[in-house]
Design an enzyme around this catalytic site. Structure first.
Site, PDB file in Angstrom:
ATOM      1  N   GLU A 121     -19.059 -44.386  21.821  1.00  0.00           N
ATOM      2  CA  GLU A 121     -19.153 -43.004  21.945  1.00  0.00           C
ATOM      3  C   GLU A 121     -19.457 -42.465  20.950  1.00  0.00           C
ATOM      4  O   GLU A 121     -19.682 -41.176  20.760  1.00  0.00           O
ATOM      5  CB  GLU A 121     -18.479 -42.224  23.145  1.00  0.00           C
ATOM      6  CG  GLU A 121     -19.069 -42.878  24.998  1.00  0.00           C
ATOM      7  CD  GLU A 121     -17.837 -42.166  25.628  1.00  0.00           C
ATOM      8  OE1 GLU A 121     -17.578 -41.303  25.758  1.00  0.00           O
ATOM      9  OE2 GLU A 121     -18.155 -42.761  27.070  1.00  0.00           O
ATOM     10  N   ASN A 142     -18.873 -49.609  21.663  1.00  0.00           N
ATOM     11  CA  ASN A 142     -19.381 -49.248  23.508  1.00  0.00           C
ATOM     12  C   ASN A 142     -20.096 -47.829  23.219  1.00  0.00           C
ATOM     13  O   ASN A 142     -19.818 -46.788  22.785  1.00  0.00           O
ATOM     14  CB  ASN A 142     -17.403 -49.116  23.380  1.00  0.00           C
ATOM     15  CG  ASN A 142     -18.080 -49.522  25.717  1.00  0.00           C
ATOM     16  OD1 ASN A 142     -19.027 -49.852  26.147  1.00  0.00           O
ATOM     17  ND2 ASN A 142     -17.003 -48.610  25.983  1.00  0.00           N
ATOM     18  N   HIS A 180     -23.222 -46.025  33.225  1.00  0.00           N
ATOM     19  CA  HIS A 180     -23.408 -44.586  34.004  1.00  0.00           C
ATOM     20  C   HIS A 180     -24.635 -44.948  34.409  1.00  0.00           C
ATOM     21  O   HIS A 180     -24.905 -43.539  33.866  1.00  0.00           O
ATOM     22  CB  HIS A 180     -22.622 -43.992  33.840  1.00  0.00           C
ATOM     23  CG  HIS A 180     -20.867 -44.689  32.984  1.00  0.00           C
ATOM     24  ND1 HIS A 180     -20.132 -44.851  33.467  1.00  0.00           N
ATOM     25  CD2 HIS A 180     -20.130 -44.573  32.395  1.00  0.00           C
ATOM     26  CE1 HIS A 180     -19.126 -45.379  33.427  1.00  0.00           C
ATOM     27  NE2 HIS A 180     -18.873 -44.913  32.237  1.00  0.00           N
ATOM     28  N   GLU A 214     -19.211 -50.560  31.739  1.00  0.00           N
ATOM     29  CA  GLU A 214     -19.077 -49.442  32.636  1.00  0.00           C
ATOM     30  C   GLU A 214     -19.217 -48.787  33.908  1.00  0.00           C
ATOM     31  O   GLU A 214     -19.861 -48.215  34.222  1.00  0.00           O
ATOM     32  CB  GLU A 214     -18.508 -48.354  31.993  1.00  0.00           C
ATOM     33  CG  GLU A 214     -17.731 -49.113  30.846  1.00  0.00           C
ATOM     34  CD  GLU A 214     -17.475 -47.002  29.679  1.00  0.00           C
ATOM     35  OE1 GLU A 214     -17.769 -46.463  30.238  1.00  0.00           O
ATOM     36  OE2 GLU A 214     -16.313 -47.437  28.801  1.00  0.00           O
ATOM     37  N   ASP A 225     -21.346 -47.703  37.029  1.00  0.00           N
ATOM     38  CA  ASP A 225     -21.770 -47.885  38.089  1.00  0.00           C
ATOM     39  C   ASP A 225     -23.204 -47.092  38.267  1.00  0.00           C
ATOM     40  O   ASP A 225     -23.772 -46.759  37.506  1.00  0.00           O
ATOM     41  CB  ASP A 225     -20.513 -46.742  38.327  1.00  0.00           C
ATOM     42  CG  ASP A 225     -20.364 -46.015  37.429  1.00  0.00           C
ATOM     43  OD1 ASP A 225     -20.975 -45.128  36.307  1.00  0.00           O
ATOM     44  OD2 ASP A 225     -19.860 -45.530  36.940  1.00  0.00           O
TER      45      ASP A 225
END
Ligand code: G3I
Length: 504
Positions: A157, A217, A257, A288, A290
């Site tokens: 990030e 990432n 996400h 990650e 979702d």
């Protein structure tokens, strides 16, 4: 360590012959029929058959039979973050939970992703420390688990929110210095925490003879565009980082996400963006995943399943997309429980599969695409690595069109990845029998096609006759060698015929 195929179940409707594309000598492409693999009944087995891993993020308290049965890869959700395992001099502490997770993965033949080293958040005792301390932590973390960790998120990030395309302005990025004032920190005299952390990590990997892959990432980097068709400047900034530091970076994580933030929502150009990074020679992972169940007009279940299918298909269609990880097992145990973003309901090891689970399993069982753009990939235990900074790109989805051979000048070939309403073109410029110091590539786009975004090139014109010239770093090409640039467009690219002019 590699993921195991696990149990398989033969179902007659899958006992058919599948068309497969074989690439044989001299570039000839033929279609052949091969027996299809039997459909697998777990996510990890279906993924392994398709040549990728399917993993999950978890904590020690969540380790139960579902984890080892369904998932071939494990990411510690919180237990390898610096606020848990780093002390203020970069030494290790409190590694008990991390050890438990790594041991569990090893026992169950699962890959591990280390998460994470250099991050503005959850930095704990590292907060505000120097690059030297970060380097110490990087070395200690890599060496403690060695090859038991297949992938490490070295930098997490690093880029700002709100699609600015800028680095964050919090520590550790406050260490960055743009020495020559040219607006970036890529130059040799600059200070760049991303570069310096990856250099350190690569040194440790090489000194220890490790096979661990080093990843960067981030989130909101998944599409080429964000909602409304605006270029995804955060994705473009990440692309520039990977391109500039390719010799140190092995893999890129798209956190994924997905929610209704305009910068996060799933766009139709996800696959094209994965392909763009893959063309740099790095592995791409969905790290990650979702997906907010409300993203599809509150049609609880079906819309989410369709969105999951879309993400899995985008990865399957790019050979270097070698893994997908969901960020938790069940909705109730997720960091975003109210959005019901995962594949299971229930909790505490008593889980029920959702429609999204069935969709993911079905899509994985279809395997990778069979078009020439999707050659069978290496299994994740043997992915491409440490390639030269200008590796050959994946084969194109349409046969390349090229200028005739030019003994001393240059030639150009265009590879297209197209979808309804848009395309990404990757253009390879190859010097002839003499080196070139600059180049210019022209082509005429069909009516209705418009260039919206380009990288590694200067462009004039958006439609009709368009011209692309080299930028500073890719003008010089040795005899017989190549450079690449790319552009994205709306409409249909049709069949593009490039011309190439070289400066000696
Ligand atoms: O374990 C303590 C518990 O003892 C205490 O009672 C409770 C009180 O709030 O906190 C618990 O710790 C929480 C921890 O998750 C475990 O549940 C922390 O407060 C909470 O901040 C922490 O959140 C994690 C978050 O990262 C922190 O930034 C989430 O679980 C984790 O899913 C999330 O993961 C991040 C990735 O690392 C990076 N990408 C985004 C992703 C989602 O935010």
């Amino acid at each position: 360590m590699s993921s195991s195929p696990g149990r398989t179940r033969t179902r007659s409707r899958f006992a058919v012959l599948a068309a497969a594309t074989l690439l044989v000598g001299s570039g000839l492409t033929v279609q052949a029929s091969l027996p299809a693999a039997a459909a697998a009944d777990t996510l990890r087995a279906a993924a392994a058959q398709a040549g990728l891993f399917f993993g999950v993020a978890a904590s020690p308290g969540r380790l139960n039979a579902t984890v080892s049965r369904e998932f071939g890869q494990l990411t510690p959700e919180n237990d390898m973050k610096p606020d848990t395992i780093a002390n203020s001099s970069g030494g290790l502490q409190n590694t008990g939970n991390a050890d438990t997770l790594v041991n569990y993965a090893q026992t169950n033949n699962m890959l591990v992703r280390g998460h994470t080293m250099v991050w503005h958040s959850q930095a704990g005792a590292l907060q505000g420390q120097s690059q030297a301390v970060l380097n110490n932590f990087i070395g200690n973390a890599l060496n403690r688990w060695g090859n038991r960790i297949a992938y490490w998120d070295v930098v997490n990030e690093a880029l700002e929110d709100n699609n600015t395309g800028r680095r964050r302005n919090q520590w550790p990025h406050t260490m960055n210095r743009d020495a020559n004032g040219d607006g970036d920190t890529f130059d040799a005299g600059d200070t760049d925490v991303i570069r310096d952390s990856f250099i350190r990590a690569k040194q440790v990997v090489q000194a220890g003879g490790l096979t661990t892959k080093l990843c960067i990432n981030d989130y909101d980097v998944e599409g080429l565009t964000v909602q409304g068709g605006t270029p995804n400047r955060k994705a473009n900034a990440l692309y520039d980082i990977v391109r500039n530091y390719r010799q140190y970076i092995d893999c890129v994580g798209f956190q994924s996400h997905f929610n209704d933030n305009p910068n996060s929502i799933i766009t139709d150009d996800l696959q094209a963006n994965i392909q763009r990074f893959a063309d740099l020679g790095v592995e791409v992972h969905i790290t990650e995943l979702d997906i907010d169940d409300d993203l599809s007009n509150n049609d609880i279940g079906a819309g989410q399943a369709a969105n999951y299918r879309k993400v899995v298909r985008a990865c399957l269609n790019v050979a270097r997309c070698t893994g997908i990880t969901v960020w938790g097992i069940a909705d109730s145990e997720s960091w975003r429980a109210s959005e019901r973003g995962l594949l299971f309901t229930g909790g505490n090891g008593n889980y029920q599969k959702k429609a999204a689970y069935t969709a993911v399993l079905d899509e994985l069982n279809k395997g990778r695409g069979t078009s020439p753009s999707n050659p069978p990939s290496n299994p994740p235990s043997n992915p491409p690595s440490n390639e030269p900074s200008n590796p050959p790109s994946n084969p194109p989805s349409d046969p390349p069109t090229s200028t005739p051979p030019n003994p001393a000048g240059c030639t150009a070939t265009v590879s297209l990845n197209s979808w309804t309403g848009g395309f990404v073109a990757t253009v390879r410029v190859t010097a002839g029998s003499a080196p070139v110091s600059g180049w210019s590539v022209g082509m005429t786009l069909p009516s209705g096609a418009t260039v919206t975004n380009a990288w590694n090139t200067n462009r004039s014109g958006n439609s009709g006759a368009v011209q692309f010239t080299n930028v500073g770093h890719n003008g010089r090409i040795a005899a017989g060698q190549s450079a690449e640039f790319g552009f994205q467009g709306t409409g249909s690219a049709g069949s593009l015929t490039p011309t190439c002019t070289a400066t000696a």
